[in-house]
Enzyme design. Structure first.
Site, short mmCIF file in Angstrom:
data_model
loop_
_atom_site.label_atom_id
_atom_site.label_comp_id
_atom_site.label_asym_id
_atom_site.label_seq_id
_atom_site.Cartn_x
_atom_site.Cartn_y
_atom_site.Cartn_z
N ARG A 42 0.79 -1.10 -0.28
CA ARG A 42 -0.27 -0.45 0.08
C ARG A 42 0.61 1.85 0.59
O ARG A 42 0.37 1.95 -0.76
CB ARG A 42 -1.26 -0.13 0.96
N HIS A 58 -4.78 2.45 14.18
CA HIS A 58 -4.19 2.41 13.21
C HIS A 58 -4.77 1.28 12.03
O HIS A 58 -5.91 0.57 13.33
CB HIS A 58 -2.52 1.52 12.79
N LYS A 80 -1.23 -3.22 10.41
CA LYS A 80 0.11 -2.58 11.03
C LYS A 80 0.28 -3.87 12.69
O LYS A 80 -0.49 -4.51 13.55
CB LYS A 80 -0.46 -2.00 12.26
#
Length: 268
Positions: A14, A156, A160
């Site tokens: 990403r 997040h 993560k």
């Protein structure tokens, strides 16, 4: 115009996509290489395929091929991979911008050692807004050192892998330094059960993981009768990509040294 020759590590991720798009759109940069892991499903594809563009730069797993024409490598991958890339860059005089988080002390020492031979910008968050926020936290902490409890809350996305985030830890370091504390001694990362009253000398951390949250960080200064919150919210990884390009421009005339985004933005 001499364009910055930039290679991207983690090209099929990403963040890799955001970095590639930023480089392709920048008038002063050119994409010269794209690296990803040997098990990446994108290997062999054109690095611009996700944008519907042909760049002529394939995604490869061989550092020699990905980095051979680069003057800069931008890396937002994992600590183990980043350190391998760093060793290659140090051996071949390639400037490096590192946004990877989760390094242990040995990893940080390796980055510092490499910076004696090549210039490195190493920052847990490349966002301009986050780094201005760091400066605000430094100013606030000096005025809220006594009588205020300090908590760092971060959120997040579910993918993560490290916690607290590198940005949250950096915020804690900035605050601790500003008020004369050692974060290693005063940080509290978990609370459960009968914890007793809060120690006013500590800095607390809370972590949230879920959905597709790009990155939210809030520092709470809680006093008697008032609360002060300083918050930064990221809506897109594009801010990190643009900050990385600013870091590359900052390194243009550097031959060695370890820098962070506070240096890049002249906030020190």
């Amino acid at each position: 115009m001499n364009k910055m020759k930039i290679a991207i590590a983690g090209a099929n991720g990403r963040m890799g996509h955001m970095l590639i798009e930023a480089v392709l759109k920048a008038e002063d940069a050119i994409l010269t290489g794209a690296l990803d892991a040997s098990n990446s499903p994108g290997l062999g594809n054109d690095a611009g395929m996700f944008l519907g563009e042909k760049t002529g730069v394939p995604i490869v797993s061989d550092m020699n091929k990905a980095f051979r024409d680069a003057e800069y490598v931008i890396d937002f991958t994992r600590p183990a991979g980043t350190l391998e890339h760093l060793a290659y860059c140090a051996a071949h005089q390639i400037k490096m911008i590192i946004g990877t988080t989760g390094f242990d002390e040995n990893g940080k020492k390796a980055i510092a050692a490499a910076s004696t031979s090549i210039p490195v910008v190493f920052a847990p968050n490349m966002s301009v807004g986050v780094n201005v926020t760091m400066k605000l936290l430094e100013i606030a902490a000096k005025n809220f050192a006594e009588g205020y409890d300090i908590e760092v809350i971060e959120a997040h996305h579910r993918h993560k892998v490290d916690a607290p985030s590198g940005t949250a830890l950096k915020m804690g370091e900035v605050i601790a330094k500003a008020i004369g504390r050692d974060l290693g001694e005063c940080a509290i990362y978990a609370r459960e059960g009968i914890t007793g009253e809060r120690d006013p000398s500590t800095i607390g951390f809370s972590t949230i993981r879920g959905g597709d949250i790009v990155g939210d960080h809030t520092v709470l200064f809680a006093g008697t009768g008032e609360r002060i919150e300083i918050t930064h919210k990221s809506a897109s990884r594009a801010t990190y990509a643009q900050g990385s390009l600013r870091a590359a421009r900052f390194l243009t005339d550097k031959t060695s040294g370890l820098f962070d985004m506070q240096d890049v933005l002249h906030l020190k």
